[in-house]
Write an enzyme that holds these catalytic residues in place. Structure first.
Site, short mmCIF file in Angstrom:
data_model
loop_
_atom_site.label_atom_id
_atom_site.label_comp_id
_atom_site.label_asym_id
_atom_site.label_seq_id
_atom_site.Cartn_x
_atom_site.Cartn_y
_atom_site.Cartn_z
CG HIS A 120 188.41 42.76 -29.11
ND1 HIS A 120 188.84 41.75 -28.29
CD2 HIS A 120 187.05 42.70 -29.09
CE1 HIS A 120 187.80 41.10 -27.79
NE2 HIS A 120 186.70 41.66 -28.26
C1 BDR Z 1 187.97 40.77 -33.17
O1 BDR Z 1 186.83 40.32 -33.89
C2 BDR Z 1 186.10 41.42 -34.37
O2 BDR Z 1 184.74 41.26 -34.06
C3 BDR Z 1 186.66 42.64 -33.71
O3 BDR Z 1 186.62 43.76 -34.59
C4 BDR Z 1 188.07 42.26 -33.39
O4 BDR Z 1 188.92 42.51 -34.47
C5 BDR Z 1 187.84 40.35 -31.71
O5 BDR Z 1 187.78 38.96 -31.60
#
Ligand code: BDR
Ligand code: CA
Length: 326
Positions: free
Chosen positions: A250
């Site tokens: 992500h």
């Molecule tokens: C986002 O949510 C967090 O858990 C991760 O670090 C990322 O920024 C993904 O949905």
């Protein structure tokens, strides 16, 4: 990315395993100059986020200023951090931590953002990969901020891809939808790197093992430990991720957008965030030029660039080459 001077970036983050991955990509990339790390609650408490940012910087031998910021959402009640995803400590439950000498910058994250933008007008890029309370607070402190900041890149939200905390909401936006709506509509140059593209980048744990074997360094060993924990969560949830024992990249995609925007397909339009109710945290993209009459959908507000397509092979190559570099 061209051979021009490295881009000055403030990294707004809630580390967090994929946040750590993104930090090490950014520190390794010659086109990025991390001039500060502003932390927020999200994957962990803000205290733990700041502790982790200092620790990750110390392991990498980079004394970047680190600040503590938003401890809870602006309006809605806070929730317990998702320890089952990132570990109790946010880094996959590290068995031990080496001592280090780095300490926090005393300024709140929002003040740090304003100070840096004022000191370097037109030069600071904000890469925000957690709930957006720090950026919203900085906008409140300094209404001129959108004119001083070069660009904002947000990992958060989703348009067509199902959400990851509700059928329509992505975690960072869900965690502070009121702040997110302010940030998307502040009038600065902003790009949304959401689940529409981050769910296309699946990185196997074996890649992190290769990176750790290459560097033989405590920073990349720590990253491997953390990613292995994180991949367990995603592999339990998604069979196609389990097939390669991997995880979604992500947060690192926000930096890959900065360094390699040619890998992304964009759509432009006004993004609003649903703040309450069943669709809380949904990011809605108003694409067309139909003159919708309802207040709040006027097309005058500068558009968000929304990442909708990704050359995922290209992104994985860029990540691999950068992480195996010096
Ligand atoms: C986002 O949510 C967090 O858990 C991760 O670090 C990322 O920024 C993904 O949905
Ligand atoms: Ca994050």
């Amino acid at each position: 990315m061209s051979n021009s001077a490295p881009r000055k970036v403030i990294y707004d983050t809630d580390p967090g395993v994929d946040d750590a991955m993104a930090l090490y990509y950014a520190l390794a990339h010659p086109g990025i100059d991390i001039v500060g790390i502003t932390t927020t609650f999200g994957n962990v408490t803000v205290e733990q986020a700041a502790t982790n940012a200092l620790y990750l910087s110390a392991l990498a031998g980079r004394a970047v200023p680190v600040t503590r910021g938003a401890a809870r959402p602006w309006v809605k009640p806070g929730e317990a951090p998702p320890a089952h995803i990132h570990g109790d400590d946010g880094l996959g439950n590290l068995p031990q931590r080496a001592p280090h000498a780095l300490v926090l910058d005393p300024r709140p994250s929002a003040q740090f953002i304003v100070d840096m933008a004022r000191a370097h007008p037109g030069e600071i890029t904000l890469v925000a990969v957690g709930p957006l309370g720090n950026l919203a607070a900085a906008l409140l402190l300094e209404p001129q901020l959108p004119q001083w900041v070069q660009e904002v890149i947000v990992m958060g939200g989703t348009v067509l891809e199902p959400g990851n905390v509700s059928p329509v909401a992505e975690a960072n936006v869900w965690n502070d939808p009121h702040a997110a709506d302010i940030v998307f509509n502040a009038g600065w140059q902003i790009t949304m790197v959401g689940l529409d593209v981050t769910h296309r980048l699946i990185l196997p744990v074996s890649l992190f093992a290769r990176i750790a074997a290459h560097h033989q360094h405590s920073a990349t060993d720590t990253l491997l430990h953390a990613v292995n924990f994180y991949a367990g969560f995603y592999s339990d949830l998604y069979p196609h991720v389990a097939a390669i024992h991997g995880c979604f990249g992500h947060d690192v995609l926000a930096f890959i957008y900065l360094t390699n925007p040619e890998l992304f397909g964009l759509e432009h339009g006004r993004v609003r965030v649903i703040a309450d109710g069943l669709a809380q945290g949904q990011t809605v993209l108003r694409r067309k030029t139909i003159p919708y009459p309802q207040p709040g959908w006027d097309p005058q507000t500068p558009a968000t660039a929304v990442c909708m397509q990704l050359d995922h092979t290209g992104a994985a190559d860029v990540f691999t080459r950068t992480m195996l570099g010096d």
